[in-house]
Write a protein that holds these residues in place. Structure first.
Motif, PDB file in Angstrom:
ATOM      1  N   ASP A   1       7.287  30.967  51.491  1.00  0.00           N
ATOM      2  CA  ASP A   1       6.082  30.846  51.600  1.00  0.00           C
ATOM      3  C   ASP A   1       5.363  32.346  51.694  1.00  0.00           C
ATOM      4  OD1 ASP A   1       3.209  30.671  51.906  1.00  0.00           O
ATOM      5  OD2 ASP A   1       3.215  29.022  53.384  1.00  0.00           O
TER       6      ASP A   1
ATOM      7  N   GLU B   1       3.056  33.430  54.286  1.00  0.00           N
ATOM      8  CA  GLU B   1       3.591  33.502  55.677  1.00  0.00           C
ATOM      9  C   GLU B   1       4.993  33.434  55.595  1.00  0.00           C
ATOM     10  OE1 GLU B   1       2.514  30.569  59.074  1.00  0.00           O
ATOM     11  OE2 GLU B   1       0.927  30.280  57.851  1.00  0.00           O
TER      12      GLU B   1
ATOM     13  N   PHE C   1       5.454  23.885  47.095  1.00  0.00           N
ATOM     14  CA  PHE C   1       6.155  23.563  48.488  1.00  0.00           C
ATOM     15  C   PHE C   1       6.218  22.107  48.838  1.00  0.00           C
ATOM     16  CE2 PHE C   1       4.812  27.965  48.389  1.00  0.00           C
ATOM     17  CZ  PHE C   1       5.872  28.416  48.779  1.00  0.00           C
TER      18      PHE C   1
ATOM     19  N   TRP D   1       3.500  19.599  50.732  1.00  0.00           N
ATOM     20  CA  TRP D   1       2.247  20.584  50.900  1.00  0.00           C
ATOM     21  C   TRP D   1       1.196  20.213  49.706  1.00  0.00           C
ATOM     22  CZ3 TRP D   1       1.008  23.005  55.568  1.00  0.00           C
ATOM     23  CH2 TRP D   1       2.180  23.227  56.477  1.00  0.00           C
TER      24      TRP D   1
ATOM     25  N   LYS E   1      -5.732  33.769  53.668  1.00  0.00           N
ATOM     26  CA  LYS E   1      -5.535  34.626  55.106  1.00  0.00           C
ATOM     27  C   LYS E   1      -4.545  35.440  54.588  1.00  0.00           C
ATOM     28  CE  LYS E   1      -3.028  30.750  56.686  1.00  0.00           C
ATOM     29  NZ  LYS E   1      -2.862  29.797  57.533  1.00  0.00           N
TER      30      LYS E   1
HETATM   31  N1  MLZ Z   1      -0.052  27.295  59.723  1.00  0.00           N
HETATM   32  C1  MLZ Z   1       0.108  27.094  58.301  1.00  0.00           C
HETATM   33  C2  MLZ Z   1       1.316  26.884  57.814  1.00  0.00           C
HETATM   34  C3  MLZ Z   1       1.358  26.655  56.151  1.00  0.00           C
HETATM   35  C4  MLZ Z   1       2.835  26.797  55.711  1.00  0.00           C
HETATM   36  C5  MLZ Z   1       3.036  26.407  54.282  1.00  0.00           C
HETATM   37  N2  MLZ Z   1       4.400  26.290  53.998  1.00  0.00           N
HETATM   38  C6  MLZ Z   1       4.322  25.720  52.459  1.00  0.00           C
HETATM   39  C7  MLZ Z   1      -1.031  25.904  57.725  1.00  0.00           C
HETATM   40  O1  MLZ Z   1      -0.799  24.945  58.233  1.00  0.00           O
HETATM   41  O2  MLZ Z   1      -1.804  26.176  57.173  1.00  0.00           O
END
Ligand code: MLZ
Length: 462
Positions: free
Chosen positions: A383, A386, A407, A410, A460
């Motif tokens: 990702d 991140e 992902f 998600w 971000k």
């Molecule tokens: N803290 C982040 C994590 C996102 C990770 C996504 N990976 C596919 C959020 O929840 O926005």
């Protein structure tokens, strides 16, 4: 899946069976262990593998056939079960106790059939001889090659220049702290330590990442670099206690040479670019500055802050910059500047209105490379917002060199466009081999075609 899967280790075999068994082959990923050897790995190979169907106290082995491949994972069927798939087992060819035929004999290990096979095949020795005639097996040097390919030119204490995650237009000096599978955890030299010595700012990337450079690079090409704040003392951290050693150019991947003669990118030229802070969007963009050695700074039209701090550096050979009209001709939604309507935006009008020109098409690296990815394939992908996280992912679209990655679990807003040769994607099973933590899907997939309600994701930096 969820927290429990993280603790127990994600079960790729089970997940693949539920999701259609399609995964990108190891040969698609040029930067991963055994890529060059993968032509020799195919369905039908026979191997010697640990026999898990026995009551014997010592380790014994048995012959099995590869019946399915998914990344580094192989579905194996012990010899003797014939068409019965109920005992099939998934194993990771990079980590499992699996060997070429003949390995047991050479290493004085016992070949013992699973109990169930023993019962229904009386003379298993001649059965085996018959089954092994003309069989193919793993290359003898399979595990040696694996070990060789896990070597990495970076180690703790090596200094590099890397993008500053708090201001993407500049680089910053950093030190390698950890290396896992060629991925580097970098600590900024003035990132600071918390009250109990914890690192306040780090950055993860693969050693072949385009965001990573040898010390001296920024000055050489004319890129801005943050002056290290010398009042920050990092010396109590182990990575800074090592003899610090500057990285040098030959520790890095060689980029394709570009000629910056009469016809090169010029300030003000328009193009389409993947938004570095929203990697699922391809936007209307401009060349803001031309650096040396084929690098340019690009800004996203209409959203720039104005001080250049959100410009992003791309090499002219980068996949992330595309000629004007690329999205339209490939049926990708182009994100126009704020105030323009996606449906009515046209490049011709926009260029006229802004009195600008499109960057010539021949300057872009849109060569078709024949990569072998297809939509629906599973893989392990960083990702990039991140970049510590390597996640279970699916190829959603392939357009030329570009892959749209989703992902699993998600929202589609987390989807990211990447180049098919990015070092930040890996075959199924890579995390297990390298010891990197894999992020499993967070929940069930939203039903196909029906997007779940969501609050909008804030961009971000990394
Ligand atoms: N803290 C982040 C994590 C996102 C990770 C996504 N990976 C596919 C959020 O929840 O926005």
């Amino acid at each position: 899946f969820g927290q429990d899967a993280t603790l127990a280790g994600f079960d790729w075999g089970n997940y693949l069976e539920k999701s259609g068994l399609l995964a990108s082959p190891v040969s698609c990923f040029r930067h991963v262990p055994l890529c060059a050897q993968w032509d020799d790995i195919y369905v039908g190979l026979k191997v010697e593998v640990l026999n898990t169907h026995t009551a014997l106290p010592s380790k014994v082995y048995w012959i099995a056939t590869v019946v399915q491949l998914a990344g580094y994972m192989a579905l194996l069927r012990y010899e003797g079960f014939e068409d019965d798939d109920s005992h099939d087992l998934w194993c990771n060819l990079g980590t499992a106790d699996v060997h070429p035929i003949g390995w047991c004999a050479v290493n004085s290990k016992l070949l013992v059939p699973p109990q169930e096979v023993h019962q229904h095949i009386k003379d298993w020795k001649s059965y085996l001889m018959e089954r092994l005639v003309g069989a193919h097996t793993l290359p003898v040097d399979f595990h040696v090659k694996m070990a060789d390919s896990l070597r990495c030119p970076f180690r703790q204490g090596v200094r590099v220049e890397v993008v500053d995650r708090s201001q993407v237009s500049r680089t910053r000096l950093a030190v390698v702290d950890t290396v896992i599978g060629g991925r580097l955890r970098l600590l900024y030299e003035d990132g600071g330590l918390g009250p109990s010595g914890e690192v306040l700012s780090d950055f993860w990337c693969h050693m072949q990442s385009p965001l990573l450079h040898p010390v001296g690079w920024s000055e050489r090409v004319g890129h801005s670099i943050k002056q290290t704040d010398t009042s920050v003392n990092m010396s109590s951290h182990p990575a800074f206690r090592k003899v610090l050693q500057n990285s040098v150019q030959d520790q890095f991947k060689k980029l394709r040479t570009v000629y910056m003669g009469d016809t090169f990118f010029e300030e003000g030229m328009k193009l389409e670019a993947i938004d570095p802070l929203n990697l699922g969007n391809i936007c209307v963009a401009s060349v803001r500055k031309v650096l040396l050695d084929g690098y340019i700074m690009v800004g996203i039209d209409g959203v720039e802050i104005g001080d250049g701090s959100d410009w992003f550096c791309y090499h002219a050979s980068s996949h992330a910059i595309l000629p004007v009209g690329y999205c339209k001709s490939n049926n990708i939604p182009l994100t126009p500047p704020p105030g323009y309507d996606r449906a009515t935006f046209t490049w011709t009008e926009y260029l006229e209105e802004t009195g600008t020109v499109a960057a010539p098409r021949r300057l872009f690296n849109t060569d078709d490379v024949g990569h072998g990815f297809t939509s629906g394939m599973k893989l392990e992908a960083v990702d990039l917002m991140e970049p510590r996280l390597v996640c279970v992912a699916t190829v959603r679209r392939c357009v030329g060199r570009l892959l749209l990655l989703h992902f699993d679990g998600w929202e589609p807003e987390f989807d990211q466009w990447v180049d098919c040769q990015t070092p930040e994607i890996y075959p199924v099973g890579w995390c297990e081999i390298t010891g990197y933590q894999l992020q499993p899907p967070i929940g069930p997939e939203p039903p196909q075609g029906q997007e779940r309600l969501h609050t909008s994701k804030k961009a971000k930096p990394f």
